[in-house]
Scaffold this motif. Structure first.
Motif, PDB file in Angstrom:
ATOM      1  N   VAL A  74       0.847  -1.198   0.000  1.00  0.00           N
ATOM      2  CA  VAL A  74       0.000   0.000   0.000  1.00  0.00           C
ATOM      3  C   VAL A  74       0.883   1.249   0.000  1.00  0.00           C
ATOM      4  O   VAL A  74       1.606   1.499   0.969  1.00  0.00           O
ATOM      5  CB  VAL A  74      -0.932   0.017   1.237  1.00  0.00           C
ATOM      6  N   PRO A  75       0.861   2.036  -1.088  1.00  0.00           N
ATOM      7  CA  PRO A  75       1.653   3.281  -1.086  1.00  0.00           C
ATOM      8  C   PRO A  75       1.035   4.315  -0.150  1.00  0.00           C
ATOM      9  O   PRO A  75      -0.181   4.378  -0.015  1.00  0.00           O
ATOM     10  CB  PRO A  75       1.566   3.787  -2.533  1.00  0.00           C
ATOM     11  N   ALA A  76       1.890   5.115   0.483  1.00  0.00           N
ATOM     12  CA  ALA A  76       1.400   6.202   1.340  1.00  0.00           C
ATOM     13  C   ALA A  76       2.258   7.432   1.104  1.00  0.00           C
ATOM     14  O   ALA A  76       3.463   7.338   0.859  1.00  0.00           O
ATOM     15  CB  ALA A  76       1.461   5.799   2.807  1.00  0.00           C
ATOM     16  N   GLY A  77       1.632   8.611   1.185  1.00  0.00           N
ATOM     17  CA  GLY A  77       2.366   9.870   1.105  1.00  0.00           C
ATOM     18  C   GLY A  77       2.466  10.449   2.505  1.00  0.00           C
ATOM     19  O   GLY A  77       3.025   9.840   3.416  1.00  0.00           O
ATOM     20  N   GLY A  78       1.889  11.645   2.689  1.00  0.00           N
ATOM     21  CA  GLY A  78       1.951  12.294   4.014  1.00  0.00           C
ATOM     22  C   GLY A  78       0.997  11.672   5.018  1.00  0.00           C
ATOM     23  O   GLY A  78       0.985  12.045   6.178  1.00  0.00           O
ATOM     24  N   ARG A  79       0.129  10.721   4.560  1.00  0.00           N
ATOM     25  CA  ARG A  79      -0.942  10.133   5.397  1.00  0.00           C
ATOM     26  C   ARG A  79      -1.775  11.258   6.008  1.00  0.00           C
ATOM     27  O   ARG A  79      -2.199  11.186   7.142  1.00  0.00           O
ATOM     28  CB  ARG A  79      -0.367   9.188   6.469  1.00  0.00           C
ATOM     29  N   ASN A  80      -1.991  12.250   5.199  1.00  0.00           N
ATOM     30  CA  ASN A  80      -2.725  13.441   5.619  1.00  0.00           C
ATOM     31  C   ASN A  80      -4.128  13.460   5.020  1.00  0.00           C
ATOM     32  O   ASN A  80      -4.849  14.446   5.150  1.00  0.00           O
ATOM     33  CB  ASN A  80      -1.949  14.681   5.166  1.00  0.00           C
ATOM     34  N   GLY A  81      -4.486  12.365   4.341  1.00  0.00           N
ATOM     35  CA  GLY A  81      -5.834  12.281   3.798  1.00  0.00           C
ATOM     36  C   GLY A  81      -6.845  12.344   4.932  1.00  0.00           C
ATOM     37  O   GLY A  81      -6.532  11.993   6.079  1.00  0.00           O
ATOM     38  N   PRO A 141      -3.490  20.990  -1.611  1.00  0.00           N
ATOM     39  CA  PRO A 141      -4.666  20.983  -0.741  1.00  0.00           C
ATOM     40  C   PRO A 141      -4.422  21.893   0.450  1.00  0.00           C
ATOM     41  O   PRO A 141      -3.281  22.262   0.720  1.00  0.00           O
ATOM     42  CB  PRO A 141      -4.766  19.521  -0.302  1.00  0.00           C
ATOM     43  N   TYR A 142      -5.470  22.262   1.184  1.00  0.00           N
ATOM     44  CA  TYR A 142      -5.281  23.150   2.335  1.00  0.00           C
ATOM     45  C   TYR A 142      -4.369  22.501   3.376  1.00  0.00           C
ATOM     46  O   TYR A 142      -3.831  23.190   4.225  1.00  0.00           O
ATOM     47  CB  TYR A 142      -6.631  23.541   2.952  1.00  0.00           C
ATOM     48  N   GLY A 143      -4.214  21.201   3.309  1.00  0.00           N
ATOM     49  CA  GLY A 143      -3.293  20.498   4.207  1.00  0.00           C
ATOM     50  C   GLY A 143      -1.927  20.292   3.548  1.00  0.00           C
ATOM     51  O   GLY A 143      -1.225  19.323   3.842  1.00  0.00           O
ATOM     52  N   GLY A 147       0.612  17.054   3.048  1.00  0.00           N
ATOM     53  CA  GLY A 147       0.214  16.266   1.876  1.00  0.00           C
ATOM     54  C   GLY A 147       1.284  16.312   0.791  1.00  0.00           C
ATOM     55  O   GLY A 147       1.923  17.338   0.579  1.00  0.00           O
ATOM     56  N   THR A 148       1.458  15.187   0.098  1.00  0.00           N
ATOM     57  CA  THR A 148       2.498  15.090  -0.936  1.00  0.00           C
ATOM     58  C   THR A 148       1.879  15.197  -2.332  1.00  0.00           C
ATOM     59  O   THR A 148       0.684  14.960  -2.517  1.00  0.00           O
ATOM     60  CB  THR A 148       3.232  13.733  -0.843  1.00  0.00           C
ATOM     61  N   VAL A 149       2.744  15.495  -3.291  1.00  0.00           N
ATOM     62  CA  VAL A 149       2.277  15.602  -4.674  1.00  0.00           C
ATOM     63  C   VAL A 149       1.736  14.241  -5.149  1.00  0.00           C
ATOM     64  O   VAL A 149       0.672  14.154  -5.767  1.00  0.00           O
ATOM     65  CB  VAL A 149       3.425  16.098  -5.586  1.00  0.00           C
ATOM     66  N   GLY A 151       0.521  11.748  -3.277  1.00  0.00           N
ATOM     67  CA  GLY A 151      -0.715  11.403  -2.563  1.00  0.00           C
ATOM     68  C   GLY A 151      -1.891  12.184  -3.114  1.00  0.00           C
ATOM     69  O   GLY A 151      -2.958  11.632  -3.397  1.00  0.00           O
ATOM     70  N   SER A 152      -1.702  13.476  -3.315  1.00  0.00           N
ATOM     71  CA  SER A 152      -2.805  14.323  -3.781  1.00  0.00           C
ATOM     72  C   SER A 152      -3.278  13.923  -5.172  1.00  0.00           C
ATOM     73  O   SER A 152      -4.482  13.839  -5.424  1.00  0.00           O
ATOM     74  CB  SER A 152      -2.361  15.788  -3.831  1.00  0.00           C
ATOM     75  N   THR A 153      -2.317  13.674  -6.069  1.00  0.00           N
ATOM     76  CA  THR A 153      -2.728  13.343  -7.434  1.00  0.00           C
ATOM     77  C   THR A 153      -3.288  11.920  -7.508  1.00  0.00           C
ATOM     78  O   THR A 153      -3.944  11.564  -8.478  1.00  0.00           O
ATOM     79  CB  THR A 153      -1.553  13.508  -8.425  1.00  0.00           C
ATOM     80  N   SER A 157      -7.031  15.373  -5.326  1.00  0.00           N
ATOM     81  CA  SER A 157      -7.158  16.459  -4.352  1.00  0.00           C
ATOM     82  C   SER A 157      -7.455  17.773  -5.040  1.00  0.00           C
ATOM     83  O   SER A 157      -7.069  18.010  -6.190  1.00  0.00           O
ATOM     84  CB  SER A 157      -5.851  16.621  -3.574  1.00  0.00           C
ATOM     85  N   ILE A 158      -8.082  18.627  -4.276  1.00  0.00           N
ATOM     86  CA  ILE A 158      -8.452  19.931  -4.807  1.00  0.00           C
ATOM     87  C   ILE A 158      -8.197  20.947  -3.700  1.00  0.00           C
ATOM     88  O   ILE A 158      -8.226  20.578  -2.526  1.00  0.00           O
ATOM     89  CB  ILE A 158      -9.912  19.868  -5.291  1.00  0.00           C
ATOM     90  N   GLY A 159      -7.857  22.167  -4.038  1.00  0.00           N
ATOM     91  CA  GLY A 159      -7.538  23.134  -2.987  1.00  0.00           C
ATOM     92  C   GLY A 159      -7.059  24.438  -3.590  1.00  0.00           C
ATOM     93  O   GLY A 159      -7.610  24.915  -4.587  1.00  0.00           O
TER      94      GLY A 159
END
Ligand code: FAD
Length: 474
Positions: A74-81, A141-143, A147-149, A151-153, A157-159
């Motif tokens: 399971v890939p993870a970025g900032g785990r800020n979702g 994103p506002y976070g 948040g990482t590029v 993870g967001s893509t 993500s939108i922001g």
């Protein structure tokens, strides 16, 4: 990860250690427990082991190991979702923490792109581009501090600046992705091994789009190439208040359709403004809804004229000029603006996309729910905010703030009704994750789902990448 002793009992521990060394792998219960949550209240399975690659070659070696042993990855970025997207659905998964891969690979001034490793955080990228005289379109994103590029893509993500540039995915020109076979694919003009990364649509069909929003199910993004723009120094702010949500929505839609602003944010009711900017409307008793607008241009006169037009539109729809405190705060506190909202309690968010015209209909449903559960009497505040995106849609960000655990059951009941209301009124989530998946699956066209599943099977025949995602949450 070495501050806490690894247990070394995960079946792949030794093999992973052979790939990344001692310091970037751990199966300690403390570490896996820390990795078993993102930034929301939802929970799934704990990972079995966490590994942090430093390079494309290490990602490939880890993917190969997982494929050969048929182990879930399971890939993870900032785990800020805030939807549980990065949480494993199956036991004992290998969690691939991408945040060590955070280099800026190239700023290509000829073709105005930046290529970054997927674990880079938005705030850092913006800062580094700013130093060189550039800006991104979509800013994160506002976070975006965390948040990482990648993870967001991976979750649409939108922001920040979506009002002008659309969601995170619109800014992507090319991706480098490690497939479950261990092979690497480069999309956009990246198919031509001798070409620069300058266009997304070229020669073949759009393989970039296949991996955007895939929640890590189709491949591991290792590099992302994004569009960049000359830095725009001239910023003008404007806040406008309205007696009714219908008036503010009409003005908001007209400003958004005409593409005047970098960022355009609507606060749907008085309570939302009071939660976000306490006291701001005290001197404006008649105002129930407002929007904050930010114009940013390379030319001072152009910026000023655009804001004049925004003002004319607002006044035409019965708006009142409220100055510029909210919009300035919103823009200058980028990435730090929403964290203080945690002071109001746990977030129960409902982030989704919707046509701007349907905002009043949703809010009528939400207000009934807020009243039914007497939220304010129970100390549960809300923010109903909409961010303009593309030409005529918005992200609906209706969030409840539950101040204490004893109020959680009540908050969850209201929240679940809100999630239903959102889908009933034509809302479409941008993320999926534990938050939305069951509701999204109920509405999904079967042929659409079958097509996705056929692609998943073709690209990941052993189903090692983020297994069980998009199949329903128990
Ligand atoms: C205070 C706050 C404000 C926020 N504001 C916003 C907002 O305005 N807009 C918004 O959209 N979100 C917002 N979020 C949620 C979150 O910040 C974003 O969704 C962010 O983009 C998630 O990025 P991440 O790196 O943390 O991804 P993660 O949560 O780590 O992962 C998200 C998904 O991407 C996959 N993934 C991660 N990296 C890769 C990779 N390299 N390759 C393949 N798949 C990968 C994961 O498996 C998972 O499915 C906010 C969160 C907080 C806490």
């Amino acid at each position: 990860m070495t501050a806490v002793q690894a247990s070394k009992i995960h079946p792949l521990y030794d093999a992973l250690q052979a790939i990344v060394g001692d310091e970037r792998v751990s199966d300690s219960p403390v570490i896996v427990s820390a990795y078993s949550k993102d930034a929301c209240h939802l929970t799934a399975e704990r990972p079995g082991v966490v590994v942090m690659p430093n390079s494309l070659e290490e990602v490939q070696a880890i993917v190969n190991l997982c494929r050969e042993t048929k182990s879930p990855l399971v890939p993870a970025g900032g785990r800020n979702g805030i939807c549980g997207a990065c949480l494993p659905r199956v036991k004992n998964a290998v969690m691939l923490d991408m945040v060590n891969m955070d280099r800026i690979v190239k700023i290509d001034e000829d073709v105005m792109t930046v290529t970054v490793e997927a674990g880079l955080r938005w705030a850092e990228l913006i800062h580094r581009l700013d130093e060189k005289g550039y800006k991104l379109g979509f800013r994160g994103p506002y976070g975006g501090n965390v948040g990482t590029v990648g993870g967001s893509t991976s979750i649409n993500s939108i922001g920040y600046a979506a009002s002008k540039f659309g969601p995170s995915t619109e800014g992507v020109v090319s991706l480098e992705v490690v497939l479950s076979s261990g092979e690497v694919i480069r999309t956009g003009t990246g198919w031509n091994m001798g070409a620069k990364l300058f266009a997304r649509y070229s020669t073949y069909n759009d393989l970039t789009g296949l991996f955007l929003g895939d929640s890590g199910t189709l491949g591991v993004k290792t590099k992302v190439t994004l569009k960049i723009y000359p830095k725009a120094e001239h910023i003008v702010y404007g806040d406008f208040g309205f007696k009714t949500l219908e008036e503010s929505t009409a003005a908001f839609l007209e400003v958004q359709k005409r593409g005047l602003t970098e960022e355009l944010n609507l606060l749907a009711d008085r309570q939302s403004t009071d939660t976000f900017f306490p006291g701001f409307l005290d001197r404006h008793k008649e105002i129930n809804s407002m929007f904050a607008s930010i114009v940013q241009e390379t030319d001072e006169q152009l910026a000023a004229r655009k804001m004049e037009i925004v003002r004319e539109i607002a006044l035409k729809h019965g708006g009142k000029d409220l100055g510029n405190f909210a919009s300035q705060m919103h823009w200058s506190e980028m990435f730090n603006l929403v964290q203080p909202l945690y002071n109001n309690g746990f977030w129960l968010n409902t982030c989704h996309l919707r046509p701007i015209t349907s905002i009043p209909e949703l809010m009528k449903r939400c207000w009934k729910i807020f009243e039914k559960y007497r939220l304010l009497n129970n100390g549960i505040k809300w923010i109903a905010s909409c961010l303009g995106a593309d030409r005529a849609y918005a992200t609906g960000w209706v969030t409840l703030f539950v101040p204490e655990r004893s109020k959680m059951d009540l908050g969850l009941k209201a929240w679940n009704e809100m999630l239903d209301a959102i889908i009933d009124t034509g809302g479409c989530p941008y993320w999926n994750g534990l938050l939305w998946e069951n509701r999204a699956l109920k509405q999904t066209n079967p042929a659409f789902l079958e097509t996705y599943r056929a692609i998943k099977k073709a690209l990941d025949p052993d189903n090692i990448l983020a297994p069980e995602v998009f199949t329903g949450v128990e």
